[in-house]
Design a protein around this motif. Sequence first.
Motif, PDB file in Angstrom:
ATOM      1  N   PHE A 123       0.966  -1.245   0.160  1.00 14.65           N
ATOM      2  CA  PHE A 123       0.090  -0.039  -0.110  1.00 14.65           C
ATOM      3  C   PHE A 123       0.932   1.269   0.068  1.00 14.65           C
ATOM      4  O   PHE A 123       0.651   2.023  -0.795  1.00 14.65           O
ATOM      5  N   GLY A 124       1.984   1.126   0.771  1.00 13.53           N
ATOM      6  CA  GLY A 124       2.817   2.486   0.967  1.00 13.53           C
ATOM      7  C   GLY A 124       3.548   2.565  -0.428  1.00 13.53           C
ATOM      8  O   GLY A 124       3.457   3.691  -0.745  1.00 13.53           O
ATOM      9  N   ALA A 125       3.889   1.622  -1.049  1.00 13.60           N
ATOM     10  CA  ALA A 125       4.528   1.868  -2.492  1.00 13.60           C
ATOM     11  C   ALA A 125       3.797   2.479  -3.257  1.00 13.60           C
ATOM     12  O   ALA A 125       3.859   3.109  -4.139  1.00 13.60           O
ATOM     13  N   MET A 126       2.288   1.745  -3.204  1.00 16.84           N
ATOM     14  CA  MET A 126       1.673   2.346  -4.193  1.00 16.84           C
ATOM     15  C   MET A 126       1.243   3.784  -4.148  1.00 16.84           C
ATOM     16  O   MET A 126       0.850   4.702  -5.208  1.00 16.84           O
ATOM     17  N   VAL A 127       0.942   4.242  -2.678  1.00 17.86           N
ATOM     18  CA  VAL A 127       0.528   5.442  -2.820  1.00 17.86           C
ATOM     19  C   VAL A 127       1.553   6.758  -3.002  1.00 17.86           C
ATOM     20  O   VAL A 127       1.298   7.694  -3.330  1.00 17.86           O
ATOM     21  N   THR A 128       2.904   6.436  -2.750  1.00 21.94           N
ATOM     22  CA  THR A 128       3.935   7.263  -3.175  1.00 21.94           C
ATOM     23  C   THR A 128       4.498   6.955  -4.488  1.00 21.94           C
ATOM     24  O   THR A 128       5.544   7.605  -4.869  1.00 21.94           O
ATOM     25  N   LEU A 129       3.837   6.328  -5.270  1.00 19.63           N
ATOM     26  CA  LEU A 129       4.042   5.717  -6.654  1.00 19.63           C
ATOM     27  C   LEU A 129       4.605   6.997  -7.508  1.00 19.63           C
ATOM     28  O   LEU A 129       5.732   7.148  -8.165  1.00 19.63           O
ATOM     29  N   PRO A 130       3.580   7.931  -7.494  1.00 16.35           N
ATOM     30  CA  PRO A 130       3.812   9.184  -8.293  1.00 16.35           C
ATOM     31  C   PRO A 130       5.363   9.989  -7.787  1.00 16.35           C
ATOM     32  O   PRO A 130       5.787  10.265  -8.705  1.00 16.35           O
ATOM     33  N   ALA A 131       5.567   9.953  -6.574  1.00 18.28           N
ATOM     34  CA  ALA A 131       6.653  10.408  -6.278  1.00 18.28           C
ATOM     35  C   ALA A 131       7.909   9.737  -6.867  1.00 18.28           C
ATOM     36  O   ALA A 131       8.970  10.300  -7.298  1.00 18.28           O
ATOM     37  N   TRP A 132       7.924   8.364  -6.394  1.00 16.47           N
ATOM     38  CA  TRP A 132       9.012   7.665  -7.008  1.00 16.47           C
ATOM     39  C   TRP A 132       9.171   7.703  -8.657  1.00 16.47           C
ATOM     40  O   TRP A 132      10.413   7.974  -9.433  1.00 16.47           O
ATOM     41  N   TYR A 133       8.059   7.928  -9.399  1.00 15.15           N
ATOM     42  CA  TYR A 133       7.875   7.976 -10.710  1.00 15.15           C
ATOM     43  C   TYR A 133       8.657   9.397 -11.127  1.00 15.15           C
ATOM     44  O   TYR A 133       9.589   9.416 -12.036  1.00 15.15           O
ATOM     45  N   GLY A 134       8.354  10.443 -10.433  1.00 19.89           N
ATOM     46  CA  GLY A 134       8.904  11.608 -10.848  1.00 19.89           C
ATOM     47  C   GLY A 134      10.491  11.493 -10.572  1.00 19.89           C
ATOM     48  O   GLY A 134      11.240  11.992 -11.222  1.00 19.89           O
ATOM     49  N   TRP A 135      10.785  11.090  -9.443  1.00 15.98           N
ATOM     50  CA  TRP A 135      12.143  10.884  -8.790  1.00 15.98           C
ATOM     51  C   TRP A 135      12.903  10.067 -10.163  1.00 15.98           C
ATOM     52  O   TRP A 135      14.094  10.451 -10.518  1.00 15.98           O
ATOM     53  N   ALA A 136      12.251   8.946 -10.463  1.00 14.25           N
ATOM     54  CA  ALA A 136      13.100   8.125 -11.586  1.00 14.25           C
ATOM     55  C   ALA A 136      13.118   9.040 -12.971  1.00 14.25           C
ATOM     56  O   ALA A 136      14.249   8.674 -13.707  1.00 14.25           O
ATOM     57  N   GLY A 137      12.129   9.574 -13.306  1.00 16.96           N
ATOM     58  CA  GLY A 137      12.083  10.397 -14.369  1.00 16.96           C
ATOM     59  C   GLY A 137      13.016  11.575 -14.321  1.00 16.96           C
ATOM     60  O   GLY A 137      13.338  12.335 -15.448  1.00 16.96           O
ATOM     61  N   GLY A 138      13.477  11.947 -13.109  1.00 14.71           N
ATOM     62  CA  GLY A 138      14.524  13.181 -12.924  1.00 14.71           C
ATOM     63  C   GLY A 138      13.715  14.209 -13.147  1.00 14.71           C
ATOM     64  O   GLY A 138      14.378  15.501 -13.818  1.00 14.71           O
ATOM     65  N   SER A 139      12.379  14.215 -13.064  1.00 11.47           N
ATOM     66  CA  SER A 139      11.592  15.632 -13.632  1.00 11.47           C
ATOM     67  C   SER A 139      11.524  16.724 -12.496  1.00 11.47           C
ATOM     68  O   SER A 139      11.046  17.939 -12.664  1.00 11.47           O
ATOM     69  N   HIS A 140      12.194  16.368 -11.129  1.00 12.66           N
ATOM     70  CA  HIS A 140      12.310  17.341 -10.198  1.00 12.66           C
ATOM     71  C   HIS A 140      13.151  18.612 -10.407  1.00 12.66           C
ATOM     72  O   HIS A 140      13.108  19.522  -9.821  1.00 12.66           O
ATOM     73  N   GLY A 141      13.805  18.457 -11.392  1.00 13.20           N
ATOM     74  CA  GLY A 141      15.123  19.266 -11.730  1.00 13.20           C
ATOM     75  C   GLY A 141      14.619  20.683 -12.269  1.00 13.20           C
ATOM     76  O   GLY A 141      15.051  21.794 -11.561  1.00 13.20           O
ATOM     77  N   ASP A 142      13.896  20.434 -13.385  1.00 14.42           N
ATOM     78  CA  ASP A 142      13.645  21.766 -14.119  1.00 14.42           C
ATOM     79  C   ASP A 142      12.439  22.486 -13.742  1.00 14.42           C
ATOM     80  O   ASP A 142      11.404  22.406 -13.944  1.00 14.42           O
ATOM     81  N   ALA A 143      12.787  23.550 -12.627  1.00 13.01           N
ATOM     82  CA  ALA A 143      12.020  24.720 -12.132  1.00 13.01           C
ATOM     83  C   ALA A 143      11.249  25.454 -13.285  1.00 13.01           C
ATOM     84  O   ALA A 143      12.134  25.501 -14.235  1.00 13.01           O
ATOM     85  N   PRO A 144      10.030  25.767 -13.138  1.00 16.96           N
ATOM     86  CA  PRO A 144       9.590  26.515 -14.186  1.00 16.96           C
ATOM     87  C   PRO A 144      10.074  27.910 -14.333  1.00 16.96           C
ATOM     88  O   PRO A 144      10.480  28.314 -13.381  1.00 16.96           O
ATOM     89  N   GLU A 145      10.023  28.255 -15.571  1.00 15.09           N
ATOM     90  CA  GLU A 145      10.569  29.554 -15.803  1.00 15.09           C
ATOM     91  C   GLU A 145       9.281  30.731 -15.743  1.00 15.09           C
ATOM     92  O   GLU A 145       8.197  30.324 -16.576  1.00 15.09           O
ATOM     93  N   LEU A 146       9.432  31.504 -14.940  1.00 12.58           N
ATOM     94  CA  LEU A 146       8.315  32.420 -14.684  1.00 12.58           C
ATOM     95  C   LEU A 146       8.272  33.728 -15.376  1.00 12.58           C
ATOM     96  O   LEU A 146       9.576  34.356 -15.519  1.00 12.58           O
ATOM     97  N   ALA A 147       7.411  34.205 -15.951  1.00 14.72           N
ATOM     98  CA  ALA A 147       7.293  35.514 -16.636  1.00 14.72           C
ATOM     99  C   ALA A 147       7.659  36.636 -15.788  1.00 14.72           C
ATOM    100  O   ALA A 147       7.077  36.785 -14.860  1.00 14.72           O
ATOM    101  N   PRO A 148       8.674  37.604 -16.261  1.00 12.49           N
ATOM    102  CA  PRO A 148       9.005  38.651 -15.429  1.00 12.49           C
ATOM    103  C   PRO A 148       7.901  39.603 -15.041  1.00 12.49           C
ATOM    104  O   PRO A 148       7.086  39.570 -16.341  1.00 12.49           O
ATOM    105  N   PRO A 149       7.558  40.538 -14.256  1.00  3.78           N
ATOM    106  CA  PRO A 149       6.634  41.366 -14.264  1.00  3.78           C
ATOM    107  C   PRO A 149       6.692  42.546 -15.343  1.00  3.78           C
ATOM    108  O   PRO A 149       7.745  42.562 -15.797  1.00  3.78           O
TER     109      PRO A 149
END
Lengths: 128, 258, 383
Positions: free
Chosen positions: A14-40
């Motif tokens: 159960f624990g593994a399943m509910v945390t799946l999205p986090a693992w998925y993101g971690w494995a895909g390395g998608s946590h690195g690219d913070a979004p670029e925000l438009a300047p005011p």
Amino acid sequence: MYDGAKIITGLAVFGAMVTLPAWYGWAGGSHGDAPELAPPAHGEHCVESVEFMRSSHMQLLNQWRDQAIRRGSRSYRSSSGETYKISLTGTCLDCHQAKAEFCDRCHNYMGVQPTCWNCHVEPTGVKP
Amino acid sequence: MNKSRRDFLKKAGMTLLGASGARFVILGIADAEHLPDSGGSGVRRRWAIAIDTEKCASQGDCTACIDACNAEHNIPRIDNPEEEIKWIWKERAKAVFPHQLGNDSPRTLRDREIPVLCNHCENPPCVRVCPTQATWKRDDGIVMMDQHRCIGCRYCIVGCPYGARSFNFRDPRRAIDKLRSDYPTRTRGVVEKCTLCAERLAIGAQPACVEACEATCGAMVFGDLANPDSAIGRLVRTTLTMRRKPELGTEPKVHYKL
Amino acid sequence: MLEKALDGGRGYWAWVCTLLALIGLGFVAYLHQFNNGLTVTGLSRDVPWGFYIAQFTFLVGVAASAVVLVLPYYLHDFKAFGKLVVLGEFLAISAVIMCMLFIFVDMGQPMRVVNVILFPTPHSLMFWDMTVLCGYLVLNVLISRVTFRAEIQELPPRPWIRPIIILSVPWAVSIHTVTAFLYSGLAARPFWESAVLAPRFLASAFSAGPAILIMLALLLARITAFDVGDKALHRLSTIMLYAMLANLFFVAMEFFTVFYSSIPEHTHHFRYLFSGLEGAHRLVPWMWFSLILGTGCAIGLLVPRLRHQRSSLAFLSAGIVLAIWIDKGLGMVVGGFVPSPLGAVTEYWPTLPEVGISTGIYAIGALILTGLYKIALSERAVI
Ligand code: SF4
Ligand code: SF4
């Protein structure tokens, strides 16, 4: 008590399943690219420091909300002593005109869905 | 986070003080800080509206006040009368003053269509019943709505003796003809009603309905009842005006001249 | 203890699966309402409360009625209720949970319901209703757990529980009184603005509650080896009878006051319910059916033979529950809104999603009750 092993295995699955999205993101390395925000669009600085706004704009907005609606006082004195009109669409969005590239981009990245825009209207005047 | 937790504990503690004591204290929190409208001079305002229904009727099917309010506040147009949103609208005088107008009253009076809106009662039952203080009475007498806080229980609609409140049965956004960005819409599931244009009063303007009416026949007078020299103060003190269901003790602040 | 709920025969599981299916349907219906708003219900500007709040009101009564067992058993030492008391407390638990769910599904903004706790508002009766209901749930869970434990271990219950049990008696009365105050304190709605509303609520509750318990007890006697005994049944049916008579008496009081004084605001609502107003008469047959059924069953219960025979008792109890359910669960709430403060006559009838959601909530209540009764009977080793 009984079936301890089964229970623990079940819990682990159960624990593994509910945390799946986090693992998925971690494995895909998608946590690195913070979004670029438009300047005011204009304005030298925000009502408070960038760090404060980044971490606590929600609390500030809640405070503005309560002050304007519940106490009927619509001006805000910032910590640097400047006075601003309390208005989400009038003050915040006056500088941050590109809501989609500023607010939404970061909110999407963070996976949060603030309900502000269910009611407040983006100052373009067009229907969403 | 911490602040709201402290607030909660504080209020929970007050609750224990017992109903009447706590009521005083808790309303005190909401109202304590003075409003710009109530002025620093300690003058307590009592905003009110008086409507001369004869003047109003002389304009026939005029809807200037209603249109101005609808445009000002992003009021959706919902054709189903069961789910309509109305802040100000017209009703037959016989329905508005059922006790005062009988079958033998002048026909022109009975069938007159007169504007109705929230009465901003001095002693508002809607405020008494609301479980979250999403609706409350300001120092200047305006019965306000905080759409951020409303849970949509509709107890206030049940408690209002005038049918002045509307509930958003569906998302109102899609039913707004011309969306204006300097006033928010509402979201599905909250209650709304006339706020006496609190946002306009804050910048020294009159309520939108009164302003629009002035441009046609001037049947509506807005002002501070606490000030006997104001136009409305003089009017109410020198003419016989009526209020809706005064026997309920709600002390409405919308006066009618029939 | 709890694992006993998971151990049963085919009939048991078929019943549980049926309930789960109904809960699933109710959930789907609720998602529909959640996504589209209360427009999916039959509610309107003029009738802002309907089926949900009415079910809530009826169930608060069912929850409060546990007191008709607790009071004689603990305070007057009426031993015959011994086996029954915990079943009454379990019924109260399931009823309170259903009450809370009905309030929840009625909210326009369910995600904000914590605002009631974040901004406690003592001048709102709804705040007090929530407080007393939560308290009542805690009391019943605590009392039933402690006393039932003691019974299974064949020990006398802990002495500290006794004051809590005594507290639960006025508390039970309070939950239905506060619920009546929700309505009777409103100057806007003359139909409810009656001091007899709270007593009437209590009387109807103390009739419908025992009626449900009698039916449950008779059902258990049929499908299990558990029998509460004739003495308990007799006493319960007597309570049900006199409470129903009191209820009918209060209804008669309302009728007299309203129609003799003839104040239009007051008569309009009764006329709408019992003869129709301006061509609107959807509830008329229901109200007459409820009144005649309730009176008929009360007369039937006055006959000792009918009251003592199990088959006739079951029928009469069912009649009482139905009569009170129609009165409180259909007429009482809607009647207060017709006509509206501006004299408009707007009728109300629940829609399919509303009925689906309500059925789902009743199924949740039935499931909780089934589980709790299963535990009780298994521990007592009667099935
Ligand atoms: S008119 Fe109704 S909504 Fe307005 S203040 Fe009075 S009770 Fe409240
Ligand atoms: S619907 Fe909103 S404003 Fe009305 S009583 Fe409930 S929480 Fe208060």
